[in-house]
Design an enzyme around this catalytic site. Structure first.
Site, PDB file in Angstrom:
ATOM      1  N   HIS A   1     -43.789  50.956  35.239  1.00 14.08           N
ATOM      2  CA  HIS A   1     -43.170  52.261  34.964  1.00 14.08           C
ATOM      3  C   HIS A   1     -41.692  52.074  34.602  1.00 14.08           C
ATOM      4  CE1 HIS A   1     -42.494  56.674  35.946  1.00 14.08           C
ATOM      5  NE2 HIS A   1     -41.266  56.190  36.040  1.00 14.08           N
ATOM      6  N   GLU A   2     -40.990  51.283  35.410  1.00 13.19           N
ATOM      7  CA  GLU A   2     -39.567  51.042  35.155  1.00 13.19           C
ATOM      8  C   GLU A   2     -39.354  50.211  33.902  1.00 13.19           C
ATOM      9  OE1 GLU A   2     -37.114  52.489  36.607  1.00 13.19           O
ATOM     10  OE2 GLU A   2     -38.462  53.512  38.001  1.00 13.19           O
TER      11      GLU A   2
ATOM     12  N   ASP B   1     -37.516  61.665  36.243  1.00  9.65           N
ATOM     13  CA  ASP B   1     -37.399  61.570  34.784  1.00  9.65           C
ATOM     14  C   ASP B   1     -37.395  62.948  34.133  1.00  9.65           C
ATOM     15  OD1 ASP B   1     -37.480  58.764  35.041  1.00  9.65           O
ATOM     16  OD2 ASP B   1     -39.663  58.806  35.103  1.00  9.65           O
TER      17      ASP B   1
END
Length: 366
Positions: free
Chosen positions: A68-69, A170
């Protein structure tokens, strides 16, 4: 004490594990081993196998968090943003970026990249389970199916949670990018932060009114509120100071102390000169920096026999007078220090403290 450890690099980005990650690693493993199907392995025998599967699931889950990062980092690097590292810690993962992309569309794409990766992983895993289940009779009752199902479900939830329009998720950055198309960046951040604070308030209210009350919702609400406030404050400071030079706000009258001074004398020196930190200089050479915090660590009875050289910080953080004040603010935060020594051509020409920056911020904001 070192709190983060490098475990490797991906795309040239150092991957770090903070020591708190070890706590959550075993906590999650315990949770998975205590919950029965379909979201745990409490019913698996022997129990040791259940514990092993729980630990494996936790490791794979945080691998997904890392991906994800990396999604964020990949898009950020495409736009020329430097990624210092990705750190896995107690509440997940974070990409440490030099700065956020300035263009609203770029920030929106970078912010959405993480949830997109989580949705992609979840969709692929759900699809994999579906295909294998159609090909292998009874596959849906097996442990591999359950493990894949858990990972797929959590990735979908992770992606959706990160799209909540509130910092530090986000979704808050995507919302700010939307606002930034119609107003300046500071105002866009303030509006997005206000939406996040309202969301946190409603979440806290829901947690209190639930029967029984839900402490987890309250914790998440506090996390979101603090994240929104922090982003609003940080953005206001960095954007306001980015057109100010270090040389224009530093203190040019540098007061230094000798490494041979004892701490009793240093305390008296601090009272006289009204500063909380001083560069330590001997024979015109910078040896370190000493602060009131260093003195406070030493018992009062021992201060007369303890020298400045015994407690000073030798690894001094410096900055050039040609840097902008916004960069100085980042350096202060990244190194968790209260002041920077301003150096030019190997000589000390000033001191820049956090207080100097805050005073400048106040003047420019009026």
């Amino acid at each position: 004490m070192k709190t983060s450890f490098k475990i490797g690099s991906v795309m040239g980005i150092p991957i770090l594990i903070q020591i708190t990650f070890l706590i959550v690693l075993f906590l999650f493993a315990f949770v998975f081993s205590s919950v029965p199907e379909p979201f745990g392995f409490a019913d698996v025998q022997p129990a040791l196998l259940g514990y092993g599967l729980s630990l494996l699931t936790t490791i794979l889950l945080f691998t997904c968090v890392l991906l994800h990062e990396l999604g964020h980092s990949y898009i950020a690097k495409k736009y020329g943003v430097k990624i210092d590292n990705i750190t896995l810690f107690l509440i997940g993962g974070v990409s440490s970026m030099e700065e956020m992309p300035r263009e609203p569309d770029q920030e929106a794409k970078m912010a959405f990249a993480g949830p997109f990766v989580s949705f992609l992983i979840g969709g692929i895993l759900f699809g994999l389970n579906l295909i294998v289940d159609m090909m292998v009779a009874g596959y849906s009752t097996t442990i591999p199916y359950r493990l894949v199902y858990i990972l797929a479900s959590i990735n979908i939830v992770l992606g959706a949670f990160n799209l909540v329009p509130a910092f530090p998720m986000d979704g808050g950055r995507i919302l700010r990018a939307f606002f930034a198309r119609h107003m300046n960046y500071i105002q866009a951040t303030r509006n997005a932060a206000n939406v996040g604070k309202f969301f946190a308030f409603m979440l806290a209210l829901l947690g209190i009114l639930s029967n029984p009350w839900n402490p987890w919702l309250l914790l998440i609400a506090v996390f979101i509120y603090m994240g929104a406030s922090g982003e609003e404050r940080s953005t206001a400071v960095t954007r306001t100071l980015e057109n100010v030079m270090v040389k224009d706000v530093m203190s040019s009258d540098v007061i230094s102390v000798s490494p041979e001074m004892n701490l009793e004398e240093l305390v008296q020196f601090m009272f006289e000169h009204k500063h909380m930190g001083y560069p330590v200089i001997q024979h015109n050479v910078l040896k370190g920096i000493v602060t009131f915090t260093d003195v406070h660590k030493v018992a009062q009875v021992d201060r007369i026999s303890t020298l400045v050289s015994d407690v000073m910080t030798r690894d001094v953080v410096t900055i050039s007078p040609a840097e902008n004040a916004s960069e100085a603010f980042k350096v202060l935060n990244n190194n968790n220090v209260g002041r920077l020594v301003v150096m030019e051509d190997g000589e000390i020409i000033g001191i820049l403290s956090r207080t100097d920056l805050m005073h400048t911020m106040t003047l420019l904001s009026e």
